[in-house]
Design a protein around this motif. Structure first.
Motif, mmCIF file in Angstrom:
data_model
loop_
_atom_site.group_PDB
_atom_site.id
_atom_site.type_symbol
_atom_site.label_atom_id
_atom_site.label_comp_id
_atom_site.label_asym_id
_atom_site.label_seq_id
_atom_site.Cartn_x
_atom_site.Cartn_y
_atom_site.Cartn_z
ATOM 1 N N HIS A 74 -6.812 -47.652 -24.187
ATOM 2 C CA HIS A 74 -6.975 -48.774 -25.054
ATOM 3 C C HIS A 74 -5.361 -48.750 -25.576
ATOM 4 C CE1 HIS A 74 -9.031 -45.358 -27.756
ATOM 5 N NE2 HIS A 74 -9.285 -46.879 -28.825
ATOM 6 N N HIS A 76 -4.920 -48.619 -29.393
ATOM 7 C CA HIS A 76 -5.147 -47.896 -31.166
ATOM 8 C C HIS A 76 -4.024 -46.936 -30.974
ATOM 9 C CE1 HIS A 76 -9.650 -49.551 -31.674
ATOM 10 N NE2 HIS A 76 -8.170 -50.311 -31.739
ATOM 11 N N HIS A 79 -3.698 -43.623 -29.137
ATOM 12 C CA HIS A 79 -3.985 -42.565 -28.333
ATOM 13 C C HIS A 79 -2.450 -43.194 -27.178
ATOM 14 C CE1 HIS A 79 -8.114 -42.366 -28.409
ATOM 15 N NE2 HIS A 79 -8.017 -43.473 -29.170
ATOM 16 N N HIS A 177 -15.351 -51.489 -28.617
ATOM 17 C CA HIS A 177 -14.518 -51.023 -29.316
ATOM 18 C C HIS A 177 -13.343 -52.331 -29.158
ATOM 19 C CE1 HIS A 177 -12.678 -47.220 -31.199
ATOM 20 N NE2 HIS A 177 -11.681 -47.665 -30.483
ATOM 21 N N ASP A 196 -12.011 -44.504 -25.873
ATOM 22 C CA ASP A 196 -13.291 -44.682 -27.822
ATOM 23 C C ASP A 196 -14.348 -44.786 -27.196
ATOM 24 O OD1 ASP A 196 -11.017 -43.113 -28.561
ATOM 25 O OD2 ASP A 196 -10.698 -44.948 -30.163
HETATM 26 ZN ZN LIG Z 1 -9.698 -46.598 -30.485
#
Ligand SMILES: [Zn+2]
Ligand SMILES: [Zn+2]
Length: 263
Positions: A74, A76, A79, A177, A196
């Motif tokens: 994802h 974020h 990451h 998430h 996550d």
């Molecule tokens: Zn995350």
């Protein structure tokens, strides 16, 4: 006084003959994402790429010596910071815009929005704290930290296969998430890279873009998956038993929250 300089910036941990875990130990655990390298016969797989404040490829040239598919579970910032170092960059379409125009990223508590600052305070982070205990180089300045924008080269969706030649991972779309959170599932070995969606720490379902109903559906799906080993986005890997415990704990928590809203 600024923190000391730490090199090497990454720590490397061989999990087995083909899987290596890289992490950035000088970071607060909630932004210390796990970076997974899987050696395949024809090409390699990299699952998530860390903060991008020090070169991942230069840190482990023996791992990054050939073509790899870099997958973002994802978008974020903890990451995807190192994605720019890879030619093949895969992500779910619902996260693609965030890669193209990164939104929020912070290495100092003061740079977080107030709602998250309150949560960080509960975890013992003072308002003046930095989230790094060392810097990757002497000129590093956490106040100017940004994630480099990248264009995804491969939009992966539910059911797509990431084929390394001798093994293949299936993309599972597991929103909750974040809208385009994915996990990578290898049915033959029972290995799951869970991002996550599930890790052995407090799961986050109230971030911008989170959705609790979606999260519940994703967890109910995961509960039916015959996993043997889970390599998560943060913290340690999970066996099937611990994985089931965490999934069930989330489902219990979510249903008690729902009851509370109804009252
Ligand atoms: Zn995350
Ligand atoms: Zn994370």
């Amino acid at each position: 006084m600024s923190p000391r300089v730490a090199q090497p910036w990454f720590s490397l941990n061989r999990i087995d003959d083909t899987i290596t875990l890289l992490t950035e130990p000088y970071t607060a655990p909630f932004i210390r994402s796990n970076i997974w390298h899987v050696r395949g016969r024809d090409r390699d797989l990299v699952v998530d790429t860390g903060l991008g404040i020090s070169s991942l490829r230069e840190a482990a040239p023996e791992l990054f010596d050939r073509e790899a598919v870099a997958v973002a579970t994802h978008a974020h910032y903890d990451h995807v910071g190192g994605l720019y170092e890879f030619e093949v960059r895969a992500v779910h379409p619902l996260e693609a815009d965030t890669l193209r125009s990164p939104t929020f990223a912070a290495l100092r508590v003061a740079d977080f929005p107030p709602s998250l600052r309150r949560e960080l305070a509960r975890d013992g982070h003072a308002p003046g704290d930095e989230l790094l205990t060392a810097y990757p180089d002497r000129d590093f300045d956490p106040s100017t930290f940004r994630v480099r924008p990248v264009e995804p080269t491969w939009l992966v969706e539910e059911g797509d296969a990431i084929d390394l030649g001798d093994r293949a991972f299936e993309v599972l779309h597991l929103p909750g998430h974040s809208p385009g959170s994915i996990a990578l599932w290898e049915a033959e070995t029972g290995i799951l890279f869970s991002g996550d969606v599930v890790y052995d720490g407090q799961l986050l379902d109230e971030l911008p873009g989170s959705n609790i109903a979606d999260y519940v559906a994703s967890m109910e799906r995961l509960r039916r998956l015959p996993v043997k080993a889970v390599h998560a986005g943060h913290y340690s890997s999970l066996d099937a038993h611990r994985f089931a415990e965490l999934v069930d704990a989330y489902l219990r928590h979510a249903s008690s929250e729902q009851l509370r809203y109804r009252d």
